[in-house]
Design a protein around this motif. Structure first.
Motif, mmCIF file in Angstrom:
data_model
loop_
_atom_site.group_PDB
_atom_site.id
_atom_site.type_symbol
_atom_site.label_atom_id
_atom_site.label_comp_id
_atom_site.label_asym_id
_atom_site.label_seq_id
_atom_site.Cartn_x
_atom_site.Cartn_y
_atom_site.Cartn_z
ATOM 1 N N GLY A 16 46.667 47.355 54.780
ATOM 2 C CA GLY A 16 45.477 46.846 55.450
ATOM 3 C C GLY A 16 44.548 47.992 55.826
ATOM 4 O O GLY A 16 44.986 49.058 56.234
ATOM 5 N N PHE A 17 43.271 47.722 55.675
ATOM 6 C CA PHE A 17 42.301 48.738 56.061
ATOM 7 C C PHE A 17 41.700 48.335 57.398
ATOM 8 O O PHE A 17 41.207 47.225 57.532
ATOM 9 C CB PHE A 17 41.188 48.851 55.033
ATOM 10 C CG PHE A 17 41.690 49.262 53.678
ATOM 11 C CD1 PHE A 17 42.089 50.563 53.448
ATOM 12 C CD2 PHE A 17 41.778 48.345 52.644
ATOM 13 C CE1 PHE A 17 42.543 50.942 52.206
ATOM 14 C CE2 PHE A 17 42.242 48.721 51.408
ATOM 15 C CZ PHE A 17 42.623 50.021 51.186
ATOM 16 N N PRO A 18 41.737 49.192 58.372
ATOM 17 C CA PRO A 18 41.153 48.839 59.669
ATOM 18 C C PRO A 18 39.636 48.905 59.605
ATOM 19 O O PRO A 18 38.997 49.770 60.190
ATOM 20 C CB PRO A 18 41.725 49.908 60.607
ATOM 21 C CG PRO A 18 41.958 51.092 59.725
ATOM 22 C CD PRO A 18 42.305 50.540 58.365
ATOM 23 N N ALA A 19 39.081 47.982 58.822
ATOM 24 C CA ALA A 19 37.646 48.046 58.588
ATOM 25 C C ALA A 19 36.872 47.651 59.843
ATOM 26 O O ALA A 19 37.243 46.750 60.559
ATOM 27 C CB ALA A 19 37.279 47.128 57.440
ATOM 28 N N ILE A 20 35.830 48.328 60.081
ATOM 29 C CA ILE A 20 34.998 48.083 61.256
ATOM 30 C C ILE A 20 33.552 48.059 60.791
ATOM 31 O O ILE A 20 33.128 48.905 60.008
ATOM 32 C CB ILE A 20 35.180 49.210 62.303
ATOM 33 C CG1 ILE A 20 36.637 49.259 62.770
ATOM 34 C CG2 ILE A 20 34.241 49.005 63.487
ATOM 35 C CD1 ILE A 20 36.991 50.549 63.474
ATOM 36 N N GLN A 262 27.698 61.578 49.976
ATOM 37 C CA GLN A 262 28.532 60.395 50.166
ATOM 38 C C GLN A 262 27.921 59.497 51.233
ATOM 39 O O GLN A 262 27.189 59.957 52.106
ATOM 40 C CB GLN A 262 29.961 60.791 50.558
ATOM 41 C CG GLN A 262 30.066 61.478 51.913
ATOM 42 C CD GLN A 262 31.504 61.842 52.251
ATOM 43 O OE1 GLN A 262 32.335 62.069 51.377
ATOM 44 N NE2 GLN A 262 31.802 61.896 53.546
ATOM 45 N N PHE A 263 28.219 58.196 51.122
ATOM 46 C CA PHE A 263 27.789 57.205 52.112
ATOM 47 C C PHE A 263 29.048 56.669 52.778
ATOM 48 O O PHE A 263 29.869 56.036 52.126
ATOM 49 C CB PHE A 263 27.029 56.051 51.456
ATOM 50 C CG PHE A 263 25.974 56.470 50.474
ATOM 51 C CD1 PHE A 263 25.197 57.605 50.706
ATOM 52 C CD2 PHE A 263 25.744 55.734 49.322
ATOM 53 C CE1 PHE A 263 24.214 57.988 49.796
ATOM 54 C CE2 PHE A 263 24.775 56.107 48.410
ATOM 55 C CZ PHE A 263 24.006 57.243 48.637
ATOM 56 N N ALA A 264 29.175 56.935 54.061
ATOM 57 C CA ALA A 264 30.419 56.575 54.751
ATOM 58 C C ALA A 264 30.179 55.536 55.835
ATOM 59 O O ALA A 264 30.945 55.433 56.777
ATOM 60 C CB ALA A 264 31.077 57.822 55.346
ATOM 61 N N ASN A 265 29.113 54.768 55.677
ATOM 62 C CA ASN A 265 28.786 53.809 56.727
ATOM 63 C C ASN A 265 28.826 52.367 56.244
ATOM 64 O O ASN A 265 28.221 51.487 56.841
ATOM 65 C CB ASN A 265 27.391 54.103 57.284
ATOM 66 C CG ASN A 265 26.336 54.093 56.193
ATOM 67 O OD1 ASN A 265 26.672 54.145 55.006
ATOM 68 N ND2 ASN A 265 25.081 54.016 56.581
ATOM 69 N N VAL A 266 29.527 52.120 55.137
ATOM 70 C CA VAL A 266 29.528 50.765 54.600
ATOM 71 C C VAL A 266 30.952 50.247 54.373
ATOM 72 O O VAL A 266 31.180 49.342 53.562
ATOM 73 C CB VAL A 266 28.702 50.669 53.307
ATOM 74 C CG1 VAL A 266 27.218 50.822 53.630
ATOM 75 C CG2 VAL A 266 29.139 51.708 52.295
ATOM 76 N N GLY A 267 31.908 50.798 55.095
ATOM 77 C CA GLY A 267 33.259 50.239 55.089
ATOM 78 C C GLY A 267 34.001 50.488 53.794
ATOM 79 O O GLY A 267 33.767 51.458 53.073
ATOM 80 N N ASN A 268 34.900 49.552 53.510
ATOM 81 C CA ASN A 268 35.822 49.670 52.390
ATOM 82 C C ASN A 268 35.131 49.259 51.100
ATOM 83 O O ASN A 268 35.252 48.130 50.639
ATOM 84 C CB ASN A 268 37.040 48.774 52.654
ATOM 85 C CG ASN A 268 37.928 48.640 51.441
ATOM 86 O OD1 ASN A 268 38.166 49.620 50.739
ATOM 87 N ND2 ASN A 268 38.397 47.436 51.180
ATOM 88 N N ALA A 269 34.385 50.192 50.511
ATOM 89 C CA ALA A 269 33.633 49.865 49.297
ATOM 90 C C ALA A 269 34.596 49.506 48.170
ATOM 91 O O ALA A 269 35.353 50.348 47.695
ATOM 92 C CB ALA A 269 32.766 51.058 48.905
#
Lengths: 352, 346
Positions: A16-20, A262-269
């Motif tokens: 599971g990814f703790p996506a926020i 890199q873009f690190a603000n869009v969760g689990n791409a």
């Protein structure tokens, strides 16, 4: 003697990814068409690996239909089946099956259509990338299906790369041997980029004739490294966008694999798509893990510099909710086709 | 050459039944016999085709019968009309079908299948379209795995482990018994979002704990009836899954059915064990009819290879409490039973 093996696995869920939700992007209003696809009575979609349109509006869906056949009783176990490729017309009516019983179809990863309307299929289990021309002839193959599969199988992907002694994990071999590839894309010159994948953690580049040029990446979290490579897209300038979902980022490389940003603000791409035309935009799905609909699930619309324009949707089972999106088709910037693993369906979205 | 899962399952059942045969016998006494007649083989499969293990049967409001049976190459869902004529196959080749365990029809005539091979519960519309799926089939890409030994991994909200049955309360909330390798009952709202669970991955025998919850139905008050098979009992939970009552005198709790209409009855089956262990025909095989308060009204049926004998009743449909459709494991057969009205005073 052929037997059907129920692939019962006790504990093989993806971690599971703790996506926020990571930013307060504006909500983009949208609609989802009820029943966008008309299926024959005897065909059902399974988990949708890929969905893509061609220039005429035909729709291609590569789906995990299940029930791979394994032959028992020999010195090795031979397997085939388990996924199917379907074509629908522009109104969503079923047109035909392509590649029935094809040797390379086992576990659907993705389908994409290139600018010449060739159809490219990526299979995560046969480790093959298959190019069909617009008349559905097999015109190029990358990778090779394993001759036999072990039962019980090895543990899931993420093991050592195939680089041989001393090769870094996930780097793969410098050739067209893949380990659970996930996606394919092309630049304006027709060079081929394969996302490879969930077993390896690299991008492999081939020329338009399928000759291996290079690959880059390995397991890791540094720039140019990947937790896994889940999706790939190339913009008009030839820059390569790689969905590094496990590291919750999209990495951007130039055409030769040099890290740019890199873009690190869009969760689990997990699924990305770049529109065509002069003002290209990028869609990226923060896909929820298959075992949880109470987190993530939204899709972002971004500029190619990473600026988020807006977001829409959430995880769930109803229309306008998403169950582990694995594919986005964005030929039309405002009419998206979305393929879901969790809900065994394709949604046709109209952004307002 | 057998399915791994079937082999292991059958072996475990034999061992289980052998070790616990003392508890197979119902301890309730002086239960009146309900006379009945059987219409075996009232379903007409397509020419040249056969039913497999008929573990799951249900009817809809039009009197159509659905059988989700274990056959080749995978389990199949067949629809028959009110006269038993074959109508169609639903879900041919569908991803969620591998090894059948239950089929139920909800008040809107949607058809729900529970598959313990794919760990998926699927809601089909009455015309056979997939409307919702719960759970996920373990992905084939990581290949087959040997049957696990050791403790069960922690139960997850949206993933099942050989689930067994499904039911709904009047509000449309979804209840799932899960199953052979979890030991819990899970509640979801009508859109499929997790609300609560009773039990866990661990087997237990306290109230609200389960050891192979094998069948489930919800009555008109929203209470949840669970056949708690390896605890040799039934449990009744309230709508929030708090334990209310334990029924432990009706033998092994294989499956449960709640009839419809203003006066609901509950049917509970003390099915004979798989493998027909020696002596088992003398102490098992009967079905009990009870009021919702637990008062047992009568019993009917006994084991036998030939109808109207039962060969491991796995599921009952009791939409009409005087007409029970019974699916059996070991006879590959569906029987329609007509119960004769009981005398007044019962």
């Amino acid at each position: 003697m052929k037997k059907w093996i129920p692939f019962l696995l006790a504990a093989t869920m993806l971690a599971g990814f703790p996506a926020i939700a990571q930013n307060a992007a504006p909500e983009i209003p949208f609609d989802s068409a009820a029943n966008p696809l008309t299926m024959p009575d005897d065909i059902y979609l399974g988990e949708v690996g890929g969905v893509a349109t061609n220039s005429r509006g035909d729709l291609f869906v590569y789906t995990r239909t299940g029930h791979p056949t394994v032959t028992l009783g020999g010195s090795r176990n031979f397997a085939h089946g388990g996924s199917r490729l379907f074509q629908f017309d522009r109104n969503g009516r079923f047109a035909r099956e392509i590649g029935k019983d094809l040797y390379g179809f086992m576990f659907a990863a993705q389908v994409r259509v290139d600018p010449q309307d060739n159809i490219w299929v990526v299979d995560q289990m046969t480790n093959m990338v298959i190019k069909f021309d617009p008349q559905f002839r097999q015109v190029m193959l990358l990778g090779r299906k394993a001759e036999a599969i072990p039962i019980p199988a090895r543990a899931g992907g993420g093991g050592e790369g195939g680089g041989g002694a001393g090769g870094p994990p996930g780097a793969g071999r410098q050739q067209d041997v893949f380990d659970r590839p996930t996606d394919v894309a092309w630049d304006a010159q027709g060079n081929i980029f394969v996302a490879d994948g969930l077993g390896n953690a690299r991008v492999a580049k081939f020329d338009r004739d399928g000759k291996f040029i290079k690959s880059w990446g390995q397991k890791g979290t540094a720039p140019g490294q990947f937790a896994n490579v889940r999706s790939i897209a190339v913009d008009a300038q030839g820059n390569v966008y790689v969905a590094d979902g496990g590291n919750k980022r999209i990495q951007v490389f130039d055409n030769n694999g040099t890290f740019k940003t890199q873009f690190a603000n869009v969760g689990n791409a997990q699924a990305i798509c770049i529109t065509s035309g002069p003002n290209q935009v990028l869609y990226s799905s923060d896909s929820n893990p298959p075992n949880n609909i109470d987190t993530a699930g939204e899709i972002y619309k971004m500029r190619l510099d990473g600026t988020v324009i807006g977001r829409f949707g959430r995880a769930g089972k109803m229309l306008k909710e998403f169950g582990t999106v694995n594919a986005i088709d964005c030929r039309n910037e405002n009419v998206l086709y979305v393929g879901e693993v969790g809900n065994l369906r394709v949604q046709k979205l109209t952004l307002r | 050459m057998k399915r791994y899962s079937t082999t292991v399952c059958a072996l475990a059942l034999v061992l289980c039944a052998g070790a616990a045969s003392a508890q197979l016998k119902a301890t309730i006494t002086n239960v009146p016999e309900i006379p009945f007649t059987s219409q075996p083989n009232f379903l007409q499969p397509p020419p040249g085709e056969y039913l497999g293990e008929s573990v799951a049967v249900a009817t809809n409001s039009k009197g159509h019968t659905f059988v989700y049976h274990r056959t080749a190459p995978t389990s199949k869902l067949w629809e028959f009309d009110q006269n038993g004529n074959f109508v169609k196959e639903i879900g041919k080749g569908y991803y969620g079908f591998e090894f059948s365990h239950s089929v139920r029809v909800d008040p809107q005539d949607n058809i729900w299948t529970v598959d313990e091979g794919t760990n998926m519960i699927t809601k089909f519309s009455s015309d056979g379209r997939v409307l919702m799926v719960l759970g996920r089939r373990p992905p084939a890409v990581v290949g087959a795995a040997a049957t696990r030994t050791g403790p069960n991994p922690p139960a997850q909200k949206y993933i099942f482990c050989r689930p067994t049955d499904v039911g709904w309360d009047p509000q449309g909330n979804i209840f799932i018994s899960d199953g052979y390798c979890n030991n819990r009952v899970v509640k979801y709202d009508r859109t499929g979002r997790f609300l609560a669970q009773a039990g866990s991955e661990k087997p237990g025998n306290a109230p609200g704990e389960f050891n192979l919850p094998h069948g489930l139905q919800v009555d008109g008050q929203g209470n949840v009836w669970v056949a708690d098979r390896s605890n040799f009992r039934y449990q009744v939970l309230d709508n929030n899954l708090k334990p209310m009552r334990v029924i432990a005198n009706l033998g092994v709790g294989w499956t449960v059915c709640v009839s419809q209409g203003p006066h609901q009855y509950v049917f509970m089956s003390n099915s004979n064990p798989n493998g027909n262990t020696p002596g088992s025909w003398d102490i098992t095989g009967e079905i009990y009819k009870a009021e919702l308060d637990g008062t047992v009204l009568g019993r009917f049926g006994r084991p036998g290879k030939l109808a109207p004998g039962f060969q491991v009743v796995h599921m009952m449909d009791c939409r009409d409490p005087n007409q029970i459709v019974v699916g059996e494991i070991e006879s590959w057969r569906v029987q329609k039973l007509t119960l004769r009205q009981q005398t007044a005073g019962r």
